[in-house]
Design an enzyme around this catalytic site. Sequence first.
Site, short mmCIF file in Angstrom:
data_model
loop_
_atom_site.label_atom_id
_atom_site.label_comp_id
_atom_site.label_asym_id
_atom_site.label_seq_id
_atom_site.Cartn_x
_atom_site.Cartn_y
_atom_site.Cartn_z
N HIS A 162 -28.94 -14.77 25.06
CA HIS A 162 -27.88 -14.62 26.06
C HIS A 162 -27.16 -15.93 26.36
CE1 HIS A 162 -29.47 -10.69 26.44
NE2 HIS A 162 -28.82 -10.39 27.56
N GLU A 191 -18.04 -3.45 24.65
CA GLU A 191 -17.22 -4.66 24.79
C GLU A 191 -16.01 -4.65 23.87
OE1 GLU A 191 -20.47 -4.74 24.09
OE2 GLU A 191 -21.45 -5.59 25.86
N HIS A 235 -3.96 3.15 -3.42
CA HIS A 235 -4.21 2.62 -2.07
C HIS A 235 -3.47 1.31 -1.81
CE1 HIS A 235 -6.33 1.13 1.50
NE2 HIS A 235 -6.25 -0.02 0.87
N HIS A 245 0.84 -1.21 0.00
CA HIS A 245 0.00 0.00 0.00
C HIS A 245 0.87 1.25 0.00
CE1 HIS A 245 -2.34 -3.30 1.70
NE2 HIS A 245 -3.44 -2.66 1.32
N ARG A 293 -18.62 -17.60 38.85
CA ARG A 293 -18.41 -16.14 38.80
C ARG A 293 -18.21 -15.59 40.21
NH1 ARG A 293 -24.24 -13.17 38.46
NH2 ARG A 293 -25.40 -14.82 39.49
#
Length: 672
Positions: free
Chosen positions: A481, A419, A270, A38, A365
């Site tokens: 979920h 996230e 590019h 590039h 957890r």
Amino acid sequence: MAEALMQDQVLPQATHHDMANAIRALAMDAVQKAASGHPGMPMGIADVATVLFTRFLKFDAAHPEWPDRDRFVLSAGHGSMLLYALLYLTGYPDMTLEEIKRFRQLGSRTAGHPEYGHAPGIETTTGPLGQGIGNAVGMALAERLLNQRYGDEIVSHYTYCLVGDGCLMEGISQEAISFAGHLKLGRLIVLFDDNQISIDGPTSLAISDDQLERFRASNWHAAAVDGHDPEAVALAIENARSVTDRPSIIACRTVIGYGAPKKAGTASTHGSPLGAEEVAGAREKLGWPYEPFDVPEPVLASWRMAGARHRAAYEKWTEAAGRLDATARDHLIDPIAGKVCEEIARTTAGLKTDFAAEGAKLATRQSSQKVLEKLMPVVPNLIGGSADLTGSVGTLTKLHTIVKPGDFAGNYIHYGVREHAMAAAMNGLALHGGIVPYGGTFLVFSDYCRPSIRLSALMGQRVVYVMTHDSIGLGEDGPTHQPVEQLAALRAMPHLLVMRPADSVECAECWEIALLTDDRPTILVLTRQGVPLLRTAPTTENLSAKGAYVLVEPEGGRDVTLLGTGSEVSLALDAAKMLQGEGIRAAVVSMPCWELFEVQDERYRKAVLGEGPRVGVEAAVEFGWQEWLGSEGAFIGMRGFGASAPAPDLYKHFGITPEAVAAAARDLIVKK
Ligand SMILES: Cc1ncc(C[n+]2csc(CCOP(=O)(O)OP(=O)(O)O)c2C)c(N)n1
């Protein structure tokens, strides 16, 4: 002012134009020789990069690991030749002209996109657009966190990040920008190669955002300059550095492929070689009459001076760092060095004994949170956080304090519902040095972080992902979920440790492994629902470190081996008890980490897996289990998405029960 004086020292021989042309020429020559790459971006941004590297960037090419160096992140990683040219020109010892000539060849330091670890000065692996800006946010945050702890004399530097249109189009950039603006990361300066071209053509084909307004809306200082006017660029950087309570973006209007007589300003520069004719034309147009790869001595000498101009600052820093006590100095690079390793092992051993004595049924957890609470005082600069699921994922303990905008004394970060940027920022925190990051969300949202997890793995960074709610066991929140394919997908990723502990004791062991493994990331896969304690008499040895081990060995040999992970190991145990009542001898194997098991010697693996038939149980899809079960084995798990209901109902509904495991075992034994 001091910087301006520096400039005089740096440029006595070569002009700015020649120095920038050296970058352009190396980029187009290397791409031409490799017949791929590039050239457009390095040629267009060469003026900006020259200003940055000769007047502002604090670094010493002879000491690339200087912890207090400014960081330069090339987020637009396809423009790798820009970075390689800069490293060569400024005199990084490993970036020789030979390496430039071997651009994109097997075994070279000059890979197609910058690869962390290939050469000093490559601060992070970039190429997937938008990741670099996420890393830069993490690095800028690391700088502030460590500045707060060590003071200005030891930690005081900037993070510069070069982005293109592509980086700013990617969704992750929005998360990163918003997060950095919120935290008031004044030491972060983004340079935007505003050339209005991407691969398909002009960016107007796909975007009409007012980029600067977008940044301003997220509490950034924003300015625009002509990216081919070095003085304007310098002034803009100067201004950005004076803004201390906000990050800055400078949109530098440039011409992609600057200098190429026919192709400049077009997408054709590019990502392909310019071609011999265009390269010759560019040489003429730029006034660069030298042979390919030839950088004349005065130009190279000026660049080398730029690369050495902070030597005195480096030496002053070394002196100051020498006054720190040895431990503090070590921890600036790696918080888990020296005695800390022993203390981690001692702490987890103590935890294992306590968990066993309590014998409580706990969600992993929750066990993880308890482990963290004990590890916090032991591991300086363990920096936690979560993407807005703090209470659910157990990443915060009562020992933490919160990092706030402009106040970096804390050690817990509210990443917000971001996230992807959380994972990319954690890479930046780890890459910076001095910090061990961990961050939590639900396992199903590992998909939202996956591109950054992949880079943690590719770069071999110690990042700990705490991913909970790991199966249909999360219950009522339902199939959106409930991860079913994520475990398989994560296990498919090279160099990542996927750990799914079965109880509190394994959880402590897995944390120990995650922290003591300094060359790869770990995902701790944890339950929402309570699981019984299985390791009632824990060994001092970390059994999880072998990846899998025999939890129950029946007397007199095995008829069948039951293999499970995480919350399903207890189902395997119950199934084994049922079978025992019928005179069937079943061994139970816990497999918290496949990747670690895979590298055990064959004898150990054979002994664990047994000779007879095998049944695997995991509340996830079967993909990957064949490796352990063989063609004859049986699998009890998920065959599709989950459903919304209380967890016990779901386990029954989907047939993931001790009865089902026992039935599968009987079938196999009969067939045999
Ligand atoms: C996540 C991601 N998607 C797609 C690509 C492929 N890609 C590489 S460069 C590029 C266009 C980038 O445009 P811009 O940032 O304007 O770079 P320039 O054309 O100025 O060099 C694309 C789509 C990539 N590297 N990463």
